[in-house]
Structure formats: C-alpha cells, structure tokens
Design a protein around this motif. Structure first.
Motif, PDB file in Angstrom:
ATOM      1  N   VAL A  75      40.838 -10.894 -62.829  1.00  0.00           N
ATOM      2  CA  VAL A  75      40.480 -11.672 -64.022  1.00  0.00           C
ATOM      3  C   VAL A  75      39.322 -10.966 -64.727  1.00  0.00           C
ATOM      4  N   PRO A  76      39.464 -10.708 -66.031  1.00  0.00           N
ATOM      5  CA  PRO A  76      38.355 -10.018 -66.713  1.00  0.00           C
ATOM      6  C   PRO A  76      37.095 -10.873 -66.785  1.00  0.00           C
ATOM      7  N   ARG A  77      35.956 -10.199 -66.848  1.00  0.00           N
ATOM      8  CA  ARG A  77      34.675 -10.890 -67.051  1.00  0.00           C
ATOM      9  C   ARG A  77      34.109 -10.427 -68.381  1.00  0.00           C
ATOM     10  N   TYR A  78      33.300 -11.285 -68.958  1.00  0.00           N
ATOM     11  CA  TYR A  78      32.744 -10.944 -70.269  1.00  0.00           C
ATOM     12  C   TYR A  78      31.240 -11.146 -70.301  1.00  0.00           C
ATOM     13  N   LEU A  79      30.592 -10.296 -71.095  1.00  0.00           N
ATOM     14  CA  LEU A  79      29.195 -10.524 -71.470  1.00  0.00           C
ATOM     15  C   LEU A  79      29.191 -10.806 -72.966  1.00  0.00           C
ATOM     16  N   VAL A  80      28.565 -11.895 -73.347  1.00  0.00           N
ATOM     17  CA  VAL A  80      28.454 -12.245 -74.759  1.00  0.00           C
ATOM     18  C   VAL A  80      26.969 -12.372 -75.104  1.00  0.00           C
ATOM     19  N   CYS A  81      26.561 -11.624 -76.102  1.00  0.00           N
ATOM     20  CA  CYS A  81      25.165 -11.713 -76.543  1.00  0.00           C
ATOM     21  C   CYS A  81      25.047 -12.787 -77.622  1.00  0.00           C
ATOM     22  N   ASN A  82      24.152 -13.709 -77.382  1.00  0.00           N
ATOM     23  CA  ASN A  82      23.906 -14.772 -78.343  1.00  0.00           C
ATOM     24  C   ASN A  82      22.872 -14.279 -79.368  1.00  0.00           C
ATOM     25  N   HIS A 102      19.439  -0.032 -81.234  1.00  0.00           N
ATOM     26  CA  HIS A 102      19.927   0.630 -80.011  1.00  0.00           C
ATOM     27  C   HIS A 102      19.342   0.021 -78.741  1.00  0.00           C
ATOM     28  N   LEU A 103      18.217  -0.659 -78.877  1.00  0.00           N
ATOM     29  CA  LEU A 103      17.641  -1.322 -77.699  1.00  0.00           C
ATOM     30  C   LEU A 103      18.605  -2.405 -77.201  1.00  0.00           C
ATOM     31  N   LEU A 104      19.183  -3.131 -78.127  1.00  0.00           N
ATOM     32  CA  LEU A 104      20.159  -4.153 -77.741  1.00  0.00           C
ATOM     33  C   LEU A 104      21.449  -3.507 -77.240  1.00  0.00           C
ATOM     34  N   ILE A 105      21.884  -2.465 -77.930  1.00  0.00           N
ATOM     35  CA  ILE A 105      23.137  -1.800 -77.510  1.00  0.00           C
ATOM     36  C   ILE A 105      22.982  -1.258 -76.080  1.00  0.00           C
ATOM     37  N   GLU A 106      21.848  -0.605 -75.829  1.00  0.00           N
ATOM     38  CA  GLU A 106      21.623  -0.062 -74.482  1.00  0.00           C
ATOM     39  C   GLU A 106      21.585  -1.198 -73.458  1.00  0.00           C
ATOM     40  N   GLY A 107      20.896  -2.285 -73.800  1.00  0.00           N
ATOM     41  CA  GLY A 107      20.838  -3.441 -72.895  1.00  0.00           C
ATOM     42  C   GLY A 107      22.212  -4.024 -72.641  1.00  0.00           C
ATOM     43  N   MET A 108      23.053  -4.037 -73.655  1.00  0.00           N
ATOM     44  CA  MET A 108      24.418  -4.565 -73.496  1.00  0.00           C
ATOM     45  C   MET A 108      25.220  -3.692 -72.530  1.00  0.00           C
ATOM     46  N   ILE A 109      25.025  -2.380 -72.616  1.00  0.00           N
ATOM     47  CA  ILE A 109      25.786  -1.474 -71.738  1.00  0.00           C
ATOM     48  C   ILE A 109      25.334  -1.660 -70.282  1.00  0.00           C
ATOM     49  N   VAL A 110      24.012  -1.661 -70.091  1.00  0.00           N
ATOM     50  CA  VAL A 110      23.467  -1.823 -68.735  1.00  0.00           C
ATOM     51  C   VAL A 110      23.898  -3.177 -68.147  1.00  0.00           C
ATOM     52  N   SER A 111      23.796  -4.221 -68.948  1.00  0.00           N
ATOM     53  CA  SER A 111      24.114  -5.569 -68.458  1.00  0.00           C
ATOM     54  C   SER A 111      25.608  -5.712 -68.199  1.00  0.00           C
ATOM     55  N   SER A 112      26.417  -5.154 -69.088  1.00  0.00           N
ATOM     56  CA  SER A 112      27.871  -5.233 -68.905  1.00  0.00           C
ATOM     57  C   SER A 112      28.287  -4.517 -67.618  1.00  0.00           C
ATOM     58  N   ALA A 119      34.684  -5.511 -71.761  1.00  0.00           N
ATOM     59  CA  ALA A 119      34.632  -5.805 -73.202  1.00  0.00           C
ATOM     60  C   ALA A 119      33.505  -6.806 -73.400  1.00  0.00           C
ATOM     61  N   SER A 120      32.605  -6.484 -74.307  1.00  0.00           N
ATOM     62  CA  SER A 120      31.467  -7.378 -74.545  1.00  0.00           C
ATOM     63  C   SER A 120      31.316  -7.615 -76.037  1.00  0.00           C
ATOM     64  N   TYR A 121      30.711  -8.736 -76.349  1.00  0.00           N
ATOM     65  CA  TYR A 121      30.604  -9.135 -77.757  1.00  0.00           C
ATOM     66  C   TYR A 121      29.160  -9.510 -78.096  1.00  0.00           C
ATOM     67  N   ILE A 122      28.750  -9.120 -79.296  1.00  0.00           N
ATOM     68  CA  ILE A 122      27.457  -9.572 -79.828  1.00  0.00           C
ATOM     69  C   ILE A 122      27.789 -10.532 -80.964  1.00  0.00           C
ATOM     70  N   TYR A 123      27.525 -11.815 -80.759  1.00  0.00           N
ATOM     71  CA  TYR A 123      27.837 -12.827 -81.768  1.00  0.00           C
ATOM     72  C   TYR A 123      26.594 -13.013 -82.641  1.00  0.00           C
ATOM     73  N   VAL A 124      26.675 -12.493 -83.857  1.00  0.00           N
ATOM     74  CA  VAL A 124      25.522 -12.522 -84.763  1.00  0.00           C
ATOM     75  C   VAL A 124      25.720 -13.621 -85.806  1.00  0.00           C
ATOM     76  N   ARG A 125      24.680 -14.359 -86.092  1.00  0.00           N
ATOM     77  CA  ARG A 125      24.846 -15.405 -87.112  1.00  0.00           C
ATOM     78  C   ARG A 125      25.297 -14.760 -88.429  1.00  0.00           C
ATOM     79  N   SER A 181      33.511 -20.700 -81.000  1.00  0.00           N
ATOM     80  CA  SER A 181      33.517 -20.002 -82.275  1.00  0.00           C
ATOM     81  C   SER A 181      34.093 -18.593 -82.126  1.00  0.00           C
ATOM     82  N   LEU A 182      33.722 -17.952 -81.038  1.00  0.00           N
ATOM     83  CA  LEU A 182      34.223 -16.595 -80.778  1.00  0.00           C
ATOM     84  C   LEU A 182      35.740 -16.613 -80.533  1.00  0.00           C
TER      85      LEU A 182
END
Lengths: 447, 165
Positions: A75-82, A102-112, A119-125, A181-182
């Motif tokens: 089963v896939p797992r996801y990281l979603v940035c709020n 890039h600080l967020l992008i790098e953090g997303m890669i490390v955390s993912s 597959a990870s998503y950054i949900y931006v207002r 919403s996603l």
C-alpha cells in the motif's frame, strides 16, 4: 550572543531562491546524507530525538507522528505538506517558501525518504499562486540535478513531488479537510479516527506536516537530533519562526530560540524593537487569531509572576484562564489605540466566513457570535449579549468535528474574560463607542 | 427555443498542461486534478463559467455536479464575470490594525465599486479576502498574483492610476 539559525541562516543571501546558490551554501547535503548513509528508520529516530513539535499550530511531536504511520504491505504511503497557511497573524510559511523554496523541497525529500513515500504533495493555499510558481520552478531545478525523480542519487529510491494549489478555504489547513481537498472535493473535515497515519490520502497511510516543520528536517539530519534538542527549553526544543505583526516597530518574520523571554522578543532591537513610537502595549494575540488574547501585563508574566517565555509550556502557563498558546507563532501586538471589541468582531467575522458548514454548532454558532458582536460594536448591544456570547462560545467549543469551532470560540471567550469592561462600555456608551477611532480607556493596563 | 451557449474548451497549450496535471495522481484518482483545472479555466476565461466546468467534468470523467459543488465551496473561483483586474484585499485583524479599513474605503471610492462589485468601466472588481498571509506587511491587496503591501491612500492612488493606463 550567537543565536542559533536553523531556517534563516542563509535567507539573507542574494539568489538563495535558486538551486545553485542554495546548493553552494550547503543545500541538499541532507538528502545525500540521508539517502546514502542512513536507513529511513534512522532518519525517523533523529527526528524523534530532536523533540521538534509540529509548527502548524497543534504542537504535536513530529517524530511521534511519523512513528504512527501504518506500513501495510503493498500500500503506498504519502507525505503531504500543509502549506495552506491562512490564519490571521501568521505569514511565516509564506515568507519561508518565497524566500528559500529549496529548504522546503529538500525537507520534503528527506522526510519522504524517511516515511517511505514515493509521491508527495505540497498543498499551497490558492491565494499564494505566485508561491506555487516559485515552488514548481524549484522542484524542476531539483529534479534536473537528480534529487527528485527515479533512482535518486543512484540509490534506487524514487520520489515525485507535486504542488497542489487550494481554492481559498481556511478550513483546508485542518489536515483531514486538506486531504479531502487534495482528492478534489469540498474541504470538509473527516471524523477521526481513523487518523491520516492509518487512512489518509486515498485511504492510504499519510503524514501531514506543516512547511516550517518539514523545513527543519534537513538541519536535523545534518546535525543530529541531539543538537536540535540542545536548543530551546524543556519540551520546546529548537527554534521557532514567529510572524510578528501589529503595532510593533519592526514587524516581520523572526527565528527565535524557544525559551526567549516575551519581554525581550517585543522590546529588544534584535527582534521587534518595541511598540511604535509614542504608544504602549495593550494586548497580544501570541499564536495566531485562534488563540486566546492576553492583556499586556499577563502576557509578560505567568500566573506565578515569573517572566513568560516564548515556549509552548510558558505561553500556556496557568491554562486558558491566564495563559495563551504558541499556536502557529502568529504574534499580533496591539497598542492602546486598539478597540478590543472591533478586533474581536473582525476575528469572529473571519471564523464565520471560513466555517465549512458541516457541523451545526460551528455553522450556526459562528454566525450568531458575529451578529451579536456586530451589534455590540455598532452600538446596538445589550448587557445580556455579553453573557449570550460566552454561552454560545461554550456550546461551540469541543462540539465540532474539527478545531475550527474552538478557534472561533476562544478569541471571544478570552476577550470577554480579560476586557469585559470594554464590552460593557460599548453597550452603555453607544454614541461615544461608535465614534471612529474611539477606544475604551477605563481600566486599561498598558506596558 | 432553448438558448445553447458555446462550448468552452482549453486552448491546446492549456490542454497539455491539464493532461500533465492529471498525471500527478494515481490511476483512478484523477478527480484530484479538479482544483488545479478550475484555476486553469479561470486563468483562461477570467472566471469559471458552467460550460467550462462541464468540459472539466468530461476531461476528468466525473459528473458535472461534482465540479459545481467544489467550485461553489471555494472562494477563489469567480462564478460570475469579473473586471479585468480583481483586487483581492485583506480585511482581517492585522491589516485592520495597520489602517486597512481607511485605505480600503478609499480604494472602493476611487474605483467606484463596493465588495463583490465591478467598476462601471469593467476594469476592477473588488473582493475582500479573509487574510492574505502578509500580516506584517499590511495593509495589502493582491492583483493578478502580485502582492501590494504597506498600502497607504497615496500608494493606492498610484497603483490604480497605473492600472488604468
């Protein structure tokens, strides 16, 4: 004194929003270290050791949240940035993403990697569409350099990262509403349990973390969880971005070590530089519009008379009767020209507008509270209205699917608790109180 | 005789972009692309007409009602035609503390429209927004993805006059 800078060490550098400048200043070394020398569990362990708490508002320990993630086979797992930052008074994630994406992008890669997400998503207002473009550009740069996509750094690990714009709804900052919403639906919060860690995006195990939280992970990987935990105080470890606004000499985004005295944060030239010339502090909302408002004197000292600190524990000292909350770090300072009744009405209008309408207490109650506050502010209130507001706030609090009901109730209940005489003055002196710029000066305690 | 409105479709470039966006999600989860596609529609048409929503429903293989219920929930989608410039101004507490009410009252007077209205020359539509996450730089508004911060009455005059040219 040399102050630790974890998120803002390089934000002053020209061109830091580009991959090249970010990389030249130590960027993406955390990805290299994590993927090439650490197992995912080791990354999780460092985050747990750091003690970092979620920086979106709730303050839940991030490592613990990660460790709850279910890992069923196949089963896939996801990281979603709020990144749906929408709370009045809070703008640090906005600033962070546009300044150093890039600080967020790098953090997303490390955390993912740590969570096993491919597959990870950054949900931006949605209102921050220009930030969406900045992030998309940064992702393309990172991918071109081999830090995203298939077989990252030859490790066999694959990750795709996408940016999703929202449609303009504060409620989507609530993690389950964000997931709805996603998935292309209305942002109605889900009942919990099941929590997203078990059934999140597409009913798969999902971690939802805020921008600031995810952005700390690169530093933690590079320097170790213990080094992060050594900064701060007690269970408030590390640094925190504070969005300072209102009647301060130097509003802006500041990275503070947790444990900094509130007095120092407001008045030191290192930080906000004090209250604007010729004025004095009257009240503060310390953690975004949803947290209880405090009169100046109570903000600076705890219930025991000690200096109040910028930490999760100290700000909440004494509970909601005398304390407030760190929340999102949205620090709104108000001087003696501020009408607390008008400010409270303004906040209540926000919550009424942003209620998703799913639960009756919130849907009806937020509108009711706004209406009562409107009539008090505009000189048509009665003394009964004050008790009515307290009563309605109590009936909303704790009785809704998500915390928006609490967020709507707390500012009103706390404003009446601490500034009741100001509400009464509005009712007994309607002609004076509705004059533009009129402010009650009766029992005002200024600092 | 029933009036039929012309079908709305994405331009070839936007259709390519829409197809790319749909690949961001797992097989069978293409409905996730709904919000981004509505933004794309609004970018193209200036607002989100029902005919465009029907087209998006076709693209995503979902029912039109699923698109309507989403478009009406979120505040960013304009369900009616708007002016050339939509001025989204922040009316929440921190901007109010910095003099926002006075600045916005002047703005409305200058362009001759109230909240939700479009100016007579169709150039400007005014739309209050509940916080633009720019609280330390208020008062502020946004026009076409550009933030205008630390607004004063004089600054508003300059911005509007420039956009009128």
């Amino acid at each position: 004194m040399s102050l630790p800078k974890i998120l803002t060490a390089h934000t002053h550098l020209p061109g830091i929003e580009t991959f090249d400048v970010y990389r030249k200043n130590g960027g993406y070394t955390a990805v290299e270290k994590a993927i090439q020398t650490m197992t995912p569990d080791e990354v999780v362990e460092e985050v747990k050791k750091s003690g970092v708490r979620g920086r979106g508002g709730a303050g839940f320990p991030m490592g613990m949240k990660w460790s709850f993630l279910a890992k069923p086979e196949g089963v896939p797992r996801y990281l979603v940035c709020n990144a749906d930052e929408s709370e009045p008074g809070t703008f640090k994630d906005h600033w962070l993403m546009k300044t150093i994406p890039h600080l967020l992008i790098e953090g997303m890669i490390v955390s993912s990697y740590a969570l096993g997400a491919n597959a990870s998503y950054i949900y931006v207002r949605g209102e921050l569409m220009y930030v969406v473009r900045i992030l998309e550009k940064a992702i393309a740069e990172a991918k071109a350099a081999g830090f995203l996509g298939k077989n990252i750094l030859g490790s066999g690990y694959d990750l795709e990262l996408y940016v999703q714009p929202g449609g303009g709804a504060y409620i989507c900052g609530e993690e389950t509403a964000l997931l709805e919403s996603l998935e292309g639906k209305r942002g109605n919060p889900r009942n919990k349990p099941p929590f997203p860690a078990v059934k999140g995006l597409y009913q798969c195990p999902t971690v939802v973390n805020n921008v600031e939280s995810i952005s700390t992970t690169s530093w933690i990987v590079n320097n170790g969880g213990d080094a992060y935990a050594a900064i701060g105080i007690g269970r408030s470890t590390g640094t925190k971005l504070i969005s300072a606004s209102g009647h301060l000499k130097k509003p802006g985004v500041y990275e503070i070590p947790l444990g900094l005295p509130v007095q120092e944060f407001i008045y030191s030239d290192e930080w906000c530089g004090g209250i604007r010339d010729g004025h004095h502090l009257k009240a503060v909302v310390a953690g975004g519009s949803s947290v209880p408002i405090l009169p100046a004197a109570m903000l600076l000292k705890t219930a025991n008379g000690e200096d109040r600190l910028m930490s999760y524990e100290s700000l909440a000292d004494g509970g909601f009767a005398t304390g407030t909350m760190m929340g999102s770090g949205g620090f709104i300072a108000m001087d003696e020209t501020t009408c607390i009744v008008r400010n409270t009405w303004n906040f209540s209008r926000f919550y009424h507008h942003e209620s998703c309408g799913q639960c009756s207490p919130c849907r009806e109650g937020t509108g009711w509270m706004e209406k009562v506050l409107h009539r008090i502010e505009h000189g048509h209130g009665s003394m009964h209205d004050i008790d009515l507001l307290v009563d309605v706030a109590k009936k909303i609090e704790g009785n809704t699917i998500c915390p928006l009901g609490d967020a709507a109730a707390w500012p009103i209940a706390s404003a009446i608790r601490h500034f009741r005489d100001e509400f009464e003055w509005h009712i007994t002196n309607p002609q004076e109180a509705t004059r533009p710029g009129a402010v009650f000066k009766g029992h005002m305690e200024l600092v | 005789m029933l009036e039929t409105k012309p079908r709305i479709e994405f331009t070839p470039e936007r259709l390519e972009r829409a197809k790319e966006i749909i690949t961001h999600y797992p097989e069978g989860r293409q409905k996730s692309a709904l919000l981004p596609l509505l933004h794309l529609l609004q970018e193209q048409e200036g607002w989100t007409p029902a005919e465009g929503m029907d087209y998006i429903a076709e693209l995503l293989g979902i029912q039109p009602i699923e698109v309507y219920e989403v478009a009406t929930f979120y505040t960013m989608y304009h369900l009616e035609p708007v002016g050339k410039h939509v001025i989204e101004y922040c009316r929440t507490g921190p901007c109010m503390l910095m003099g926002g009410e006075e600045v916005y009252a002047h703005l409305k007077q200058k362009i001759g429209a109230q909240d939700g209205e479009t100016s007579a020359d169709k150039l400007f539509t005014i739309k209050p927004v509940e916080c633009l996450a720019a609280c330390g730089w208020g008062p502020c508004f946004q026009i076409r993805e550009k933030y205008y911060t630390h607004l004063t009455i004089e600054k508003v005059d300059e911005i509007i006059d420039e956009l009128k040219k």
